[in-house]
Write a protein that holds these residues in place. Structure first.
Motif, PDB file in Angstrom:
ATOM      1  N   UNK A  85       0.824  -1.221   0.000  1.00 12.73           N
ATOM      2  CA  UNK A  85       0.000   0.000   0.000  1.00 12.73           C
ATOM      3  C   UNK A  85       0.851   1.261   0.000  1.00 12.73           C
ATOM      4  N   UNK A  86       1.992   1.206   0.675  1.00 12.29           N
ATOM      5  CA  UNK A  86       2.814   2.411   0.815  1.00 12.29           C
ATOM      6  C   UNK A  86       4.027   2.391  -0.124  1.00 12.29           C
ATOM      7  N   UNK A 122      -5.456  -1.505  -7.948  1.00 19.06           N
ATOM      8  CA  UNK A 122      -4.685  -0.327  -8.369  1.00 19.06           C
ATOM      9  C   UNK A 122      -4.063   0.323  -7.131  1.00 19.06           C
ATOM     10  N   UNK A 123      -2.699   0.376  -7.101  1.00 13.80           N
ATOM     11  CA  UNK A 123      -1.975   0.983  -5.986  1.00 13.80           C
ATOM     12  C   UNK A 123      -1.621   2.425  -6.353  1.00 13.80           C
ATOM     13  N   UNK A 124      -2.180   3.353  -5.600  1.00 20.99           N
ATOM     14  CA  UNK A 124      -2.048   4.774  -5.959  1.00 20.99           C
ATOM     15  C   UNK A 124      -0.623   5.278  -5.790  1.00 20.99           C
ATOM     16  N   UNK A 125      -0.010   5.015  -4.628  1.00 18.73           N
ATOM     17  CA  UNK A 125       1.329   5.559  -4.370  1.00 18.73           C
ATOM     18  C   UNK A 125       2.365   4.961  -5.334  1.00 18.73           C
ATOM     19  N   UNK A 197      -7.667   8.272   4.176  1.00 22.26           N
ATOM     20  CA  UNK A 197      -7.173   8.322   2.803  1.00 22.26           C
ATOM     21  C   UNK A 197      -7.168   6.914   2.192  1.00 22.26           C
ATOM     22  N   UNK A 198      -7.586   6.831   0.909  1.00 18.05           N
ATOM     23  CA  UNK A 198      -7.552   5.571   0.175  1.00 18.05           C
ATOM     24  C   UNK A 198      -6.187   5.428  -0.485  1.00 18.05           C
ATOM     25  N   UNK A 199      -5.482   4.298  -0.193  1.00 17.80           N
ATOM     26  CA  UNK A 199      -4.155   4.064  -0.744  1.00 17.80           C
ATOM     27  C   UNK A 199      -4.206   3.142  -1.957  1.00 17.80           C
TER      28      UNK A 199
END
Length: 763
Positions: A85-86, A122-125, A197-199
Motif C-alpha cells: 500500500x505504501x 490499483x496501488x495509488x502511491x 485516505x484511500x491508498x
C-alpha cells in the motif's frame, strides 16, 4: 372600518372551524374508511405479488454477493497486499519480490469465482496495477480492458481514486478475446479498516449476465419489470434493456428495508415495490402496473370520491358560518390589543397567545419598574413592598442582599454572519447572559434579573454563609458563568459585585456600590469581575512626576522610539501598581499624558498637519473605556512620532555596529549572553535587544548563535575535532545545546554536516 386580525393556521377561528367540522365530518370519515379498506386490499395484493417476486431475486443474488464480499475482504487483508500500500516509485527489488508474492496469493483467491471475469488492485502511491495474471502499468491495463470510444482514461482514474466500501459500478470491460460489454465493477478501497485516505482500490469485474439470469427467470416478468439499483442510482441490471427508471425513483427515496411506492410512469400509474439487499448497498425493484390489480375496485372508488366531495363542501360551509359567528367578539378584543402591542403580531401563535403575550409583556414592564424603584431607593414610605413582590412571583428568604451589575462589552462574533436589528441582537444577548448567570447564582441563593440603565442587574437574596464566604462564592459562580458564555456564545461582559447588606432598605446602597465598582473597569479592564469589597482607599500618590514628563519629552524630541515607549510602559506600570486609585485621578493622569505628548510635538517643531492628526487621535483615545486600550493607542502614536523624528534627523546607528563587533570578538566565551552584553555596554537588556532587532531583524541571541554556528562550520570542515570539543571552542556549555542549536539553524546535525562535506570532497 372593521377588520379581522390575520393569524397563521393556529388561529382560534380555524380551531373552532375544525371543531364544528368534526361533527359534520362523521359521514365523510365513514366513506373514507370504506374506500381505504378497499384500497388496502388492492395494495395488499400488489405488495404480496411484488414481495414474492423480489424475494426470489434477493435470495439468488445476495448469496452471490456474500461470496464476492468475502473474497474482497480476504484480498484486503492479505499481508502481501497490505505491504504494497505504501510502496512508491521507483520500485525497489524488495518491492518487486513482494509484488510477485502478492500476485500468487491474489490469483489463488480470485481466479476460481464463477461470477468474476477479472480482478485487479490499483496501488495509488506506487502507480502500478496487480491483476490475476500479471502486474500492469495502469495505462496499459486501461487500453487493454477498459478503453472505448466513449470512455476517457481520466474518467477511469477518477473512478479508481474515489473512496469505496464494497460499491458496485457499471463500466465497460473488454475480455481477453476482445469482446467489449458492460460489466459490474465491485470496488473496495484499501486499507479496508481505515476510513481516511484511500491508498489502493480493489476491483472485481463481474459479468452482467450473471446478474440478469436470476431476474429473467422470475415468474410474472412479462407483466412488469425488475431492476437492480445501486446507491448512486445506477441501474446495474434490468429485465428489459429498453426501459429506464424515471428520475423520480432513486435509491435515497426508497427508504427502509422494503416497501411500496406509487409513481406515474409514461402516463400510467405504477406500483413500485422494493427490497434492500442484505449483502450490498443495492435495491431490488419491481415495477408493475396498478391497473392489473385495481380494475375491480374502480367503481367503488369513484362512487366514494363523489360522496366525499359533496359531504365535504356542505359540511365546510356550515362549519365556517358557525365559527365566524362565535369569533366576532374575540376579534374585537384582539383588534384593541394589537393597536397597543409593542411586539410583532407574527411573533404570536393565535389570538389567545396574543392576549397572554400582551399581559406577560405588561407584567415584565411592571416588574422591571418595581426593581428599578427598589434598587434606586425610590419607593414611597408606606409602599406595600411584600404584596408587590408577591404579585410578580418574587419571594425573599432571609434579610441579606447583594446586587450584581453586568455590562455587555462585545458580542460581534456571535452575529458576524447574520444581519439582524441591533436592538433585537442586544435583547437576545441580554436574555442569554441573564438566564445563565441567574441559573448559576440560583445554585446557592435566590436571584432575580432585570434590565437597568442599559445593563443587566441581578438582585441576590443571600442564603447561608458568612459575608466573606458569600463574596467568594459569587465570584466563583460568575467566573464559571462567564467561561460558559464566552466559550459557547462568544459574548464578553464585565461584572460588578456589591457588598452584602441587611434588609431591603440596604438594596439601594448595594446598587450604588455595584455601580461604583463598574466604573473601575476603565482601570481594571473590560470582561473582569470587580468586587466593591476590593476597592480600598489609598493616599493620593501621583506617579507621573515632572522628572518623568521631562524624560518622555526628551525621548520623543530625540526620536528615541524604544526609550520613549519604555518610559510610557514604566509610567503605566506604576499606575497599574495602584489598581484601586480613584477613577478621577486616573482620568487626570490620562489628560496629563496627552498634554505631555502635545508639548513634545510643539518643542520638536513637528509638522502642523501631522500634529493636528495626532491631536485628534489623542482626544479619541481619551474617550476609550479601557486603560489598556489607551496605553496601546498611545504606544502606536509615540512609535509613529518618534520614527518620523528619527528619520528626520537621520542619525547613524553606531551602537548596532559596536554590538555586532563585540559579538564577533567574544562569541567563544561560554558565559557570553544577552545579559553579559548589556552589562558590558551598561544598558538595559530589553532595550538593547529591541534596538538591535529594529536595525538587523535579528535578536542579540540570534546574532550570537549565528556567529557561533558559523565558526563551528569552519571547524567541522577544516578539522577532525570531536563535536564536544568544537562546541566548547565556539562558546557552548554542552554538546547537546550545540547540536540542538546547529540543527535548528542549519536543519541538519553537526555530524551529518561533516559527513556531507566529506562526501562532496570525495566526488
Amino acid at each position: 372600518m372593521k377588520r379581522i386580525i390575520r393569524f397563521n393556521r393556529w388561529s382560534i377561528l380555524w380551531s373552532w372551524f375544525l371543531s364544528y367540522s368534526l361533527i359534520l365530518l362523521i359521514p365523510i370519515l365513514i366513506g373514507f374508511f370504506v374506500y381505504v379498506q378497499v384500497r388496502q386490499l388492492v395494495e395488499t395484493e400488489i405488495n404480496r405479488a411484488n414481495a414474492a417476486l423480489l424475494e426470489q431475486v434477493k435470495q439468488v443474488l445476495d448469496g452471490q454477493m456474500d461470496s464476492i464480499n468475502r473474497m474482497s475482504v480476504q484480498v484486503a487483508f492479505l499481508p502481501q497486499v497490505r505491504g504494497l500500500l505504501y510502496a512508491e516509485q521507483p520500485l525497489t527489488e524488495q518491492t518487486r519480490y513482494s509484488i510477485t508474492l502478492a500476485l500468487n496469493e491474489f490469483k489463488n483467491l480470485t481466479v476460481a469465482h464463477e461470477m468474476v471475469a477479472d480482478s485487479y488492485i490499483y496501488f495509488r502511491k506506487g502507480n502500478f496495477l496487480l491483476s490475476q495474471s500479471a502486474v500492469y502499468d495502469p495505462d496499459d491495463y486501461f487500453q487493454t480492458h477498459h478503453a472505448t470510444s466513449n470512455n476517457a482514461k481520466n474518467e477511469w482514474y477518477s473512478l479508481l481514486n474515489h473512496k469505496y466500501m464494497g460499491d458496485l459500478v457499471v463500466y465497460p470491460y473488454t475480455n481477453d478475446i476482445g469482446v467489449t460489454k458492460q460489466a459490474i465493477l465491485y470496488m473496495r478501497s484499501l486499507p479496508a479498516e481505515d476510513r481516511g485516505e484511500s491508498l489502493a482500490t480493489s476491483v472485481s469485474v463481474l459479468e452482467l449476465e450473471r446478474f440478469q439470469e436470476p431476474i429473467q427467470k422470475v415468474n410474472w416478468i412479462n407483466q412488469g419489470s425488475v431492476f437492480i439499483l445501486n446507491e448512486e442510482n445506477g441501474v446495474l441490471a434490468s429485465t428489459k434493456e429498453d426501459i429506464r427508471l424515471p428520475s423520480s425513483i432513486s435509491y435515497g427515496q426508497l427508504s427502509g428495508k422494503s416497501g411500496t411506492v406509487y409513481e406515474t410512469w409514461d402516463g400510467e400509474e405504477m406500483a413500485v415495490s422494493y427490497i434492500s439487499s442484505d449483502s450490498a448497498r443495492l435495491k431490488y425493484i419491481s415495477v408493475l402496473p396498478v391497473k392489473v390489480f385495481q380494475e375491480k375496485s374502480s367503481y367503488i372508488r369513484n362512487l366514494t370520491i363523489v360522496g366525499l366531495l359533496a359531504t365535504l363542501m356542505i359540511g365546510a360551509a356550515t362549519a365556517y358560518m358557525l365559527a365566524r359567528r362565535s369569533y366576532h367578539p374575540v376579534n374585537k378584543l384582539v383588534r384593541s390589543l394589537s393597536s397597543q402591542a409593542q411586539f410583532s403580531i407574527a411573533e404570536v401563535k393565535n389570538e389567545y397567545s396574543l392576549i397572554f403575550h400582551a399581559l406577560d409583556q405588561q407584567n415584565k414592564v411592571l416588574r422591571n419598574y418595581l426593581f428599578e424603584r427598589l434598587m434606586k431607593g425610590r419607593l414611597e414610605m408606606n409602599f406595600p413592598l411584600s404584596e408587590a413582590l408577591e404579585t410578580h412571583g418574587i419571594t425573599f428568604v432571609g434579610e441579606r442582599y447583594a446586587v450584581l451589575l453586568i455590562n455587555i462589552e462585545d458580542y460581534s462574533e456571535m452575529f458576524k454572519s447574520q444581519h439582524a436589528d441591533n436592538e433585537s441582537q442586544r435583547k437576545f444577548v441580554q436574555m442569554i447572559v441573564g438566564n445563565i448567570v441567574e441559573e448559576m447564582c440560583r445554585q446557592q441563593h435566590l436571584a432575580y434579573t432585570t434590565d437597568l440603565d442599559d445593563m443587566l442587574a441581578l438582585l441576590i437574596n443571600v442564603q447561608d454563609g458568612s459575608d466573606e464566604e458569600v463574596q467568594e462564592e459569587l465570584y466563583r459562580l460568575i467566573g464559571e458563568a462567564r467561561q460558559v458564555i464566552e466559550t459557547k456564545f462568544n459574548i464578553h461582559f464585565t461584572t460588578a459585585i456589591s457588598r452584602i447588606h441587611l434588609s431591603t432598605s440596604g438594596i439601594p446602597m448595594a446598587y450604588q456600590e455595584a455601580w461604583k465598582a463598574m466604573e473601575y473597569k476603565m482601570l481594571m479592564g473590560s470582561t473582569e469581575i470587580i468586587q466593591y469589597e476590593q476597592l480600598q482607599s489609598h493616599e493620593p500618590d501621583y506617579w507621573f512626576t515632572w522628572e518623568k514628563e521631562q524624560r518622555l519629552i526628551t525621548a520623543i524630541k530625540a526620536g528615541e522610539s524604544v526609550l520613549a515607549l519604555g518610559i510610557l510602559d514604566e509610567v503605566f506600570d506604576a499606575m497599574h501598581a495602584h489598581k484601586l486609585l480613584p477613577i478621577e485621578m486616573v482620568r487626570c493622569f490620562l489628560f496629563d499624558m496627552a498634554g505631555t505628548v502635545m508639548k513634545a510635538l510643539y518643542e520638536a517643531d513637528y509638522s502642523r498637519v501631522s500634529m493636528t492628526d495626532h491631536q485628534k487621535s489623542l482626544w479619541r483615545l481619551l474617550e476609550c473605556e479601557n486603560v489598556n486600550d489607551i496605553q496601546k493607542g498611545l504606544s502606536d502614536i509615540l512609535r509613529q512620532i518618534t520614527n518620523d523624528l528619527s528619520q528626520k534627523k537621520n542619525r547613524p546607528s553606531g551602537l548596532v555596529d559596536d554590538l555586532t563587533a563585540y559579538i564577533q570578538s567574544h562569541y567563544q566565551e561560554a558565559n557570553l549572553g544577552v545579559a553579559a552584553i548589556a552589562e558590558h555596554f551598561g544598558m538595559n537588556p530589553v532595550y538593547l535587544t529591541r534596538v538591535y532587532k529594529e536595525h538587523t531583524k535579528d535578536t542579540l541571541l540570534d546574532a550570537l548563535n549565528k556567529a557561533r554556528i558559523h565558526a563551528a562550520k569552519n571547524l567541522l570542515a577544516d578539522s577532525e575535532l570531536p563535536i564536544k570539543d568544537i562546541a566548547e571552542q565556539v562558546g557552548f556549555f554542552s554538546s547537546n545545546t550545540f547540536i540542538r542549536t546547529f540543527k535548528k539553524m542549519e536543519s541538519i546535525t553537526p555530524g551529518m554536516y561533516r559527513d556531507m562535506l566529506k562526501g562532496l570532497m570525495k566526488t
